[in-house]
Design a protein around this motif. Structure first.
Motif, mmCIF file in Angstrom:
data_model
loop_
_atom_site.group_PDB
_atom_site.id
_atom_site.type_symbol
_atom_site.label_atom_id
_atom_site.label_comp_id
_atom_site.label_asym_id
_atom_site.label_seq_id
_atom_site.Cartn_x
_atom_site.Cartn_y
_atom_site.Cartn_z
ATOM 1 N N ALA A 467 2.209 38.292 45.932
ATOM 2 C CA ALA A 467 2.372 38.653 44.524
ATOM 3 C C ALA A 467 3.825 38.512 44.081
ATOM 4 O O ALA A 467 4.110 38.061 42.959
ATOM 5 N N ILE A 468 4.783 38.870 44.934
ATOM 6 C CA ILE A 468 6.205 38.710 44.603
ATOM 7 C C ILE A 468 6.522 37.233 44.403
ATOM 8 O O ILE A 468 7.218 36.846 43.452
ATOM 9 N N HIS A 469 6.001 36.396 45.296
ATOM 10 C CA HIS A 469 6.249 34.956 45.203
ATOM 11 C C HIS A 469 5.710 34.386 43.891
ATOM 12 O O HIS A 469 6.423 33.695 43.159
ATOM 13 N N GLU A 470 4.437 34.680 43.590
ATOM 14 C CA GLU A 470 3.824 34.125 42.380
ATOM 15 C C GLU A 470 4.430 34.733 41.112
ATOM 16 O O GLU A 470 4.580 34.049 40.091
ATOM 17 N N ALA A 471 4.771 36.017 41.158
ATOM 18 C CA ALA A 471 5.416 36.644 39.997
ATOM 19 C C ALA A 471 6.776 36.016 39.731
ATOM 20 O O ALA A 471 7.201 35.882 38.574
ATOM 21 N N GLY A 472 7.479 35.610 40.806
ATOM 22 C CA GLY A 472 8.746 34.912 40.620
ATOM 23 C C GLY A 472 8.556 33.622 39.842
ATOM 24 O O GLY A 472 9.284 33.336 38.883
ATOM 25 N N LEU A 521 11.110 26.463 42.309
ATOM 26 C CA LEU A 521 11.895 27.139 43.355
ATOM 27 C C LEU A 521 11.943 28.651 43.168
ATOM 28 O O LEU A 521 12.443 29.369 44.047
ATOM 29 N N ALA A 522 11.422 29.140 42.045
ATOM 30 C CA ALA A 522 11.533 30.577 41.753
ATOM 31 C C ALA A 522 10.706 31.424 42.701
ATOM 32 O O ALA A 522 11.030 32.596 42.929
ATOM 33 N N ALA A 526 12.358 34.501 44.630
ATOM 34 C CA ALA A 526 11.845 35.872 44.620
ATOM 35 C C ALA A 526 11.658 36.386 46.043
ATOM 36 O O ALA A 526 11.930 37.562 46.332
ATOM 37 N N ASP A 527 11.193 35.516 46.951
ATOM 38 C CA ASP A 527 11.059 35.925 48.357
ATOM 39 C C ASP A 527 12.404 36.379 48.912
ATOM 40 O O ASP A 527 12.509 37.398 49.603
#
Length: 652
Positions: A467-472, A521-522, A526-527
């Motif tokens: 979720a952090i990755h996709e939210a980024g 790359l976001a 975020a990761d």
């Protein structure tokens, strides 16, 4: 059982050392019906040689299933059997840069690292990359479960012998029907009773129900517009207000399961026309494949339409099985030309009759059709029957469920059913309804949730990281005014989730490219900034970013020299600095993504919490979430909005 190919030969007469379910020995009880069913289906398709092959390292196996639900079920089962083997099921191509690309190339890269790979699809020739089929050690066809497989499944789930189960008890049942009827904790007799009840209900429905009228059919907007315009014209022809020659023959094209045949049947019913249907595949199956027999089978279909005294809708399915003569070699052309010529002549004959006849072709591959088949006067009107969008899915669920689930629940189902076909939505609704009827209770939202997005076994920590990755991706895209259709943490094959941007035609500027790469790359940014650090989930993102920058430098002339890859050795581009230039841009744009992520960390974490609950968030909902939070710091000038077109999607 059907084995398409086996490239690792071993004599089948050797002793099979795999465990079997013997009729006189109680099998171990299965914890999940789907696992037991998958095991029994797979065992029925495996020879001793194939079982030995599956133990080899590294091996590449392609499994062909009869339907999409079987592919997903086999993926879940096989993934739990051998953690060292990469198992991925794909039912559709992936849309990248406005094009649908075949799947499985990422998994194939694992072979050189010593990993084994199993790819599963109901249509591997269309969905998987060609290398998968060409290089497979075996291509195994797993058919739909027959009576013997269902008996074994019941025995594995209940631990009791199965007596009295007949072919009619399971006729026409889907995979979902079987998993609803066969449940841990029931006796084998209870399971048989459930199967009979569902089969009887399905048979009565097939025998007693006419096709759904067009007015009650949930369709996408494009298909609906064509269908109702055509319906009005058909009624005018029947009333004598318009000449029959005004009816334009059409070709419905789109992915499997989008409802092409259902639309044709509903159109015929609503107009009061008789439906006559066939498929090119049936001409070959019913005739043995001999040229004369194929033409006779085709003539029967056209004669049935031409000689009818009633208005007729003729449905000709699988027309892409008739190849394009422009792509044939001389040997193929000598066989196929008479068939194609006959087909075109018969279509012209129907047109010249002046009768109320509407001929409709249906295909999954419009680009493969012979151009003479779709020219004016023949199947001239192309109608795209595509996957439903969010509003389409919401209408479809409402049509099948009615008021048994409130509007908020319907919207949640529509969000989760991303990439679902109308056929899948109907199957989920029917299966959920069947289950609640067998249990004599009202339909609940969870009944459908569990079918649409079953638990994938991931831990809460893994879900949060995805979720952090996709939210980024999503928040940076929003910051740069790159429209997003949906963001999801639903797993699909090797993808843990995805962000789907809105595509728009137009020319790309250097600023467009840099904003796109920043968004791609976001996820990694975020990761690194908000998660547990860089991880392998960004592998495909990095590949996309590198490819886009390389194309911008070598093909589009957006960086430095205007020479293209066709006219210069890339190793000598700009004095040999191509690799250096791409690396520098990647570092710069990754730093840019990190700065935006850091500024909007509160928005990202808020989106993460909502993603973990809702799992799929569509564009309007995403904008609502991000605009409702604390106002983020105004991005610097390089982060300003750009045109809303994106050629590729950022994915985990």
């Amino acid at each position: 059982m059907s084995i398409a190919s086996l490239r690792s030969p071993s004599p089948d007469t050797e002793t099979d050392d795999e465990p079997h379910i013997e009729d006189n020995a109680p099998p171990p009880l299965a914890e999940r019906t789907s696992d037991a069913l998958a095991q029994c289906m797979l065992e029925a398709a495996l020879t001793p040689a194939l079982k030995r092959l599956l133990k080899a390292r590294p091996r590449l196996v392609v499994i062909r299933t009869a339907e999409e639900s079987s592919a997903g079920m086999l993926e879940r089962y096989l993934s739990g059997q051998d953690r060292s083997t990469m198992v991925a099921a794909y039912t559709e191509r992936q849309k990248i840069g406005g094009r649908y690309e075949p799947q499985g190339r990422t998994e194939l890269d694992l072979l050189e690292k010593g990993r084994s790979v199993i790819l599963i699809s109901q249509d591997p020739e269309r969905v998987l990359v060609p290398e998968a089929l060409a290089g497979a050690d075996a291509i195994i066809t797993v058919p739909d479960p027959d009576l013997a497989i269902i008996r074994k499944t019941i025995r594995m789930v209940t631990g009791r012998p199965v007596r009295g189960l007949l072919p009619i008890d399971v006729e026409g049942l889907s995979i979902h029907d079987l998993t609803v009827a066969i449940r841990p904790g029931l006796s084998s007799r209870d399971c048989i009773f459930n199967l009979r009840r569902i089969a009887n209900a399905r048979q009565k429905q097939d025998e007693g129900d006419a096709p759904v009228p067009l007015e009650q059919l949930a369709m996408t907007r494009a298909a609906s517009d064509w269908a109702f315009e055509t319906l009005a014209l058909m009624r005018h022809v029947t009333d004598g207000k318009v000449d029959a020659s005004a009816l334009r023959f059409a070709c419905l094209e789109g992915p499997p399961g989008t409802g092409k045949t259902t639309i044709a049947a509903a159109l015929a019913r609503s107009a009061g026309y008789r439906l006559v249907s066939t498929s090119v595949g049936s001409w070959f199956a019913d005739s043995g494949g001999h040229l004369g027999d194929v033409i006779r089978a085709a003539r029967k279909f056209f004669d049935d339409i031409a000689l009818s005294n009633d208005p007729v809708v003729g449905l000709l399915d699988e027309i892409d099985a008739i190849p394009d003569r422009a792509s044939m070699d001389a040997d193929d052309a000598s066989w196929w030309t008479p068939v194609v010529t006959f087909l075109l002549t018969e279509i012209d004959r129907l047109r010249k009759l002046g009768k109320p006849i509407l001929l409709i072709g249906a295909t999954n591959h419009f680009d493969k059709l012979d151009k003479a088949l779709i020219r004016p006067g023949r199947l001239e009107h192309k109608v795209s029957v595509l996957l439903p969008d969010f509003d389409d899915r919401r209408r479809m669920f409402a049509a099948y469920i009615g008021d048994r689930i409130d509007a908020g629940g319907i919207a949640a189902l529509a969000r989760l059913a991303v990439e679902a076909t109308p056929a899948q939505i109907e199957s989920w609704c029917r299966s959920a309804n069947a289950r609640t009827k067998t249990e004599d209770r009202p339909l609940e939202l969870a009944d459908l949730m569990n079918l649409i997005a079953p638990s994938n076994g991931r831990s809460p920590e893994t879900d949060r990281g995805i979720a952090i990755h996709e939210a980024g991706h999503a928040v940076v895209a929003h910051t740069l005014n790159l429209p997003i259709l949906e963001v999801s943490i639903l797993g699909a094959g090797t993808m843990g989730g995805w962000v789907k941007p809105k595509l728009k035609d137009g020319v790309l500027t250097r600023g467009d490219v840099e904003n796109l790469v920043t968004m791609v790359l976001a996820g990694r940014a975020a990761d690194v900034t908000l998660g547990d650090g860089a991880n392998s989930g960004a592998e495909s993102d990095l590949e996309i970013a590198n490819t886009v920058l390389r194309s911008a430098m070598l093909d589009l002339g957006l960086y430095g020299p205007l020479t293209t890859v066709q006219n210069i050795d890339p190793r000598h581009w700009n004095n040999g600095s191509l690799w250096t230039a791409i690396a520098a841009e990647l570092d710069r744009l990754h730093d840019r993504a990190v700065r935006i992520v850091s500024r909007r960390r509160a928005d990202i974490f808020r989106l993460v919490e909502i993603l973990q609950v809702e799992r799929v968030i569509i564009g309007d909902r995403l904008a609502e979430i991000l605009e409702a939070g604390p106002t983020a710091e105004k991005p610097d000038k390089t982060d300003d909005a750009i045109e809303d077109h994106i050629p590729v999607a950022g994915r985990i």
